[in-house]
Enzyme design. Structure first.
Site, PDB file in Angstrom:
ATOM      1  N   ASP A   3       0.829  -1.202   0.000  1.00 51.44           N
ATOM      2  CA  ASP A   3       0.000   0.000   0.000  1.00 51.44           C
ATOM      3  C   ASP A   3       0.866   1.256   0.000  1.00 51.44           C
ATOM      4  OD1 ASP A   3      -2.413   1.316  -0.043  1.00 51.44           O
ATOM      5  OD2 ASP A   3      -2.586   1.393   2.130  1.00 51.44           O
ATOM      6  N   GLY A   4       0.311   2.313  -0.549  1.00 53.63           N
ATOM      7  CA  GLY A   4       0.966   3.615  -0.510  1.00 53.63           C
ATOM      8  C   GLY A   4       1.577   4.051  -1.820  1.00 53.63           C
TER       9      GLY A   4
ATOM     10  N   TRP B 279       2.464   7.965  -2.492  1.00 54.93           N
ATOM     11  CA  TRP B 279       3.891   8.246  -2.661  1.00 54.93           C
ATOM     12  C   TRP B 279       4.096   9.124  -3.885  1.00 54.93           C
ATOM     13  CZ3 TRP B 279       7.195   7.096  -6.720  1.00 54.93           C
ATOM     14  CH2 TRP B 279       8.567   7.245  -6.483  1.00 54.93           C
TER      15      TRP B 279
ATOM     16  N   HIS C 128       2.868   3.167  -9.008  1.00 55.48           N
ATOM     17  CA  HIS C 128       2.766   1.721  -9.248  1.00 55.48           C
ATOM     18  C   HIS C 128       3.999   1.196  -9.970  1.00 55.48           C
ATOM     19  CE1 HIS C 128      -1.264   1.787  -7.694  1.00 55.48           C
ATOM     20  NE2 HIS C 128      -1.634   2.711  -8.575  1.00 55.48           N
TER      21      HIS C 128
ATOM     22  N   THR D  12     -10.534  -6.676  -5.567  1.00 52.66           N
ATOM     23  CA  THR D  12     -11.792  -6.537  -6.299  1.00 52.66           C
ATOM     24  C   THR D  12     -12.397  -5.155  -6.100  1.00 52.66           C
ATOM     25  OG1 THR D  12     -12.884  -7.600  -4.411  1.00 52.66           O
ATOM     26  CG2 THR D  12     -12.338  -8.999  -6.298  1.00 52.66           C
ATOM     27  N   GLU D  13     -12.019  -4.466  -5.024  1.00 53.18           N
ATOM     28  CA  GLU D  13     -12.513  -3.104  -4.784  1.00 53.18           C
ATOM     29  C   GLU D  13     -11.731  -2.049  -5.560  1.00 53.18           C
ATOM     30  OE1 GLU D  13     -11.727  -5.211  -2.280  1.00 53.18           O
ATOM     31  OE2 GLU D  13     -13.775  -5.772  -1.665  1.00 53.18           O
TER      32      GLU D  13
ATOM     33  N   LEU E 237      11.133 -20.196  -4.066  1.00 57.35           N
ATOM     34  CA  LEU E 237      10.116 -19.352  -3.438  1.00 57.35           C
ATOM     35  C   LEU E 237       8.822 -19.459  -4.230  1.00 57.35           C
ATOM     36  CD1 LEU E 237       9.267 -16.915  -1.499  1.00 57.35           C
ATOM     37  CD2 LEU E 237      10.043 -15.427  -3.381  1.00 57.35           C
TER      38      LEU E 237
ATOM     39  N   ARG F 288      -5.049  -1.971   8.776  1.00 65.98           N
ATOM     40  CA  ARG F 288      -6.166  -2.884   8.544  1.00 65.98           C
ATOM     41  C   ARG F 288      -5.730  -3.902   7.497  1.00 65.98           C
ATOM     42  NH1 ARG F 288      -7.689   2.192   6.562  1.00 65.98           N
ATOM     43  NH2 ARG F 288      -7.692   2.349   4.280  1.00 65.98           N
TER      44      ARG F 288
END
Length: 617
Positions: free
Chosen positions: A384-385, A389, A401, A430-431, A495, A558
């Site tokens: 997030d951010g 940014w 992004h 999805t939001e 990984l 959250r």
């Protein structure tokens, strides 16, 4: 029936799993003479389940009881026991194990949908055994049995009930029929009192007296005499009195009439053999101080031979009505039904090249050196951010992004360096479709670019890519990139990077529930057999283990509908740093913080945690 045929007829073909069941069978045969004899009266699937439950308990009990030269008092035993329990908890959360006995036990629990908590009642008993149990009164002895030992016996009862076609658990029946609860507790007390007499010599060897002090005082028996293996008339009278008490308890608990006739015969043989064991103890009480009493062979056969004949006839007339539902082997990568269409087999679009090690950080920083087991297995990140940014720097949000994509690549390199096995990132929810069109377009362009840098460049990393999310609304080229990345990296073992794209946690759970409902309507699954692990098979990436550490950047605290099923027990860590400013050193710092936390899963630490030195980069 030869054990090999028993395993084949039960669908056990994995050699490690078969070896685990065989170790449990041998432990049951060596320690549980009666339990093993009665298990042979049961059909193969139920037979191996009883071996796993009983044999695993014996295996752990021996681990806790066997002293090593380095042990100080009970410390070494307790530490070995705690290590096994911790490994069992971790293996159960993953649904797999490399330890054969734990593998067999977990396979049985998943196959028969046994709640995991019941094993901890037995673990609690073993903990007390390792440190030495002492009961002051009969009331304390019964309370201990009711809280710790009886629940384990009820799990065996639940297996019998499921074979009889009953979906209700013993506890639910007991809550509605109080006399059933009293009968089960009485039967459990009879078995446990018999075992206390039979195992007396072994408990005394460990310095334990398993009988309540109240019983010793009433009979005039001194604890010191027992520990010195001195028999007295008072002790011999105490044994005969306790044997009569246990026999009376058995006589007051008849076999329930609702069970399958073959199961009823097996349980009847079980109680008859326990009566013979009580008689053997009462006939030679002084010998209990030196060895376990043996049930006379002739008397044993007089119980078992007719039982075998009657059981064989009962299974012929009334075949096993309920078949267990074995869990799939977790090693494979089956696709959840919500993703079936997105993981269809496709030809590889790129030539496979040997993987290369991760590139070092430009600063020369190295990952911290942490103790074995301190590194989490699965880290999930809410990246997030990005937009904020970019805005703070006067840049268009899409630039955030693009910078975030660079951060992800560096974090993947750092995850490989520190030995992380699973990394899951929240790339697009999805939001997120509510965002401006230019930002959405930039996001959809960055996904293929990120994946190519990790998988398809001239120097591909040892990273396996998985996709969790929905196909709807995603551009065709993005779907193609995700599917190709999954197919092209499916053999890599370093990984596992799961990209949550067009993902919503509630949508994932809803889709899994819908598919389970379809299976039930079609008659392919019994609703009563639905367990947590059965449900998890229908998630987007079924083999994804539980999240150990959930990290969110950007300042918000959250989880935002991210992996609600998998992150139930995750440690949470929130950073104010926006995602584009994060690199592998932030991941390492987060893992170091995780290593210093105590993971209890509803329990309490049994062995004081050792301080974990943190080594900076």
């Amino acid at each position: 029936m030869h054990p090999a045929r028993v395993y084949r007829s039960s669908g056990i073909h994995d050699p490690v799993l078969r070896r685990g069941y065989e170790e449990c069978r041998r432990a049951t045969r060596a320690r549980g003479e009666i339990e093993y004899a009665v298990s042979l009266l049961l059909p193969p699937p139920l037979r191996i389940a009883t071996w796993a439950l009983y044999g695993a308990g014996v295996t752990v009990d021996c681990l806790a009881d066997t002293a090593q030269p380095s042990d100080t008092k009970d410390a070494g035993r307790a530490e070995r026991l705690e290590a096994w329990i911790s490994a069992f908890d971790a293996d159960l959360r993953d649904g797999r194990s490399t330890d054969p006995v734990r593998k067999a036990l977990i396979h049985t629990m998943l196959t028969w949908n046994l709640p995991p908590g019941f094993m901890h009642t037995q673990f609690e008993q073993l903990r007390l055994d390792a440190h030495g149990r002492r009961f002051a009164t009969w009331e304390e002895w019964r309370r201990y049995n009711g809280l710790v030992t009886t629940p384990f016996l009820l799990r065996a009862a639940s297996l019998m009930m499921r074979v009889a076609g009953l979906s209700a658990e013993p506890e639910s029946i007991a809550s509605g029929v109080p006399e059933a609860a009293v009968a089960w507790q009485t039967a459990a007390d009879a078995i446990l009192l018999t075992d206390a007499l039979v195992d007396l010599s072994e408990d005394l060897a460990d310095g334990h007296v398993p009988l309540p002090q109240e019983a010793l005082d009433e009979a005039g028996v001194r604890r010191a005499d027992l520990l010195d293996r001195r028999s007295t008339p008072a002790f011999e009278e105490l044994v005969r009195r306790l044997a009569d008490r246990a026999r009376g308890w058995l006589d007051r608990t008849p076999v329930p009439p609702v069970l399958h006739p073959a199961v009823g015969i097996a349980l009847g043989a079980y109680t008859d053999l326990y009566r013979l064991r009580l008689r053997a103890a009462a006939d030679a009480p002084a010998a209990l101080l030196l060895r376990r009493p043996a049930v006379p062979g002739g008397a044993r056969l007089r119980v078992l031979l007719p039982a075998r004949t009657r059981v064989a006839l009962a299974w012929t007339l009334f075949p096993l009505p309920v078949r267990p539902c074995p869990p799939p082997e977790p090693a494979g990568p089956p696709a959840g039904p919500a993703r079936a269409e997105a993981t269809e087999a496709r030809p590889l679009t790129t030539e496979r090249r040997p993987v290369v090690p991760p590139a070092p950080h430009p600063s020369g920083a190295r990952p911290p050196r942490l103790p074995a087991g301190a590194v989490p297995r699965h880290v999930a990140i809410v990246m997030d951010g990005n937009g904020r940014w970019a805005t703070a720097r006067g840049l268009p949000r899409p630039e955030g992004h693009r910078a975030g994509a660079d951060a992800l690549v560096d974090v993947v390199h750092g995850a490989l360096e520190i030995g992380l096995k699973y990394l899951t990132v929240y790339a697009f929810s999805t939001e997120n479709w509510k965002r401006p069109a230019d930002e959405l377009q930039a996001l959809m362009q960055e996904v293929p670019r990120q994946l190519r840098r990790i998988t398809d460049d001239a120097k591909p990393l040892d990273v396996r890519v998985r996709w969790a999310g929905l196909r709807s609304r995603l551009p065709a080229d993005v779907i193609e990139t995700l599917v190709d990345a999954e197919q092209g990296t499916r053999d890599r073992t370093g990984l596992t990077l799961t990209v949550c794209l067009n993902y919503g946690g509630r949508a994932e759970i809803t889709a899994a529930a819908a598919h389970l409902a379809q299976e039930a309507v079609a008659g392919r699954i019994d609703p009563a057999s639905v367990s947590e692990h059965a449900f998890a098979r229908h998630l987007h990436v079924p083999e994804l283990p539980d999240v150990d550490l959930l990290l969110r950047t950007g300042g918000d605290q959250r989880t935002s509908n991210f992996l609600p099923w998998q992150a139930t027990y995750a440690e949470l860590l929130f950073l104010d740093t926006p995602w584009p400013e994060v690199d592998r050193r932030d991941l390492w710092d987060a893992i170091e913080q995780y290593a210093r936390r105590t993971r209890r899963y509803g329990s309490v630490p049994r062995i004081p945690a050792q301080a974990r030195p943190a080594h900076g980069a």
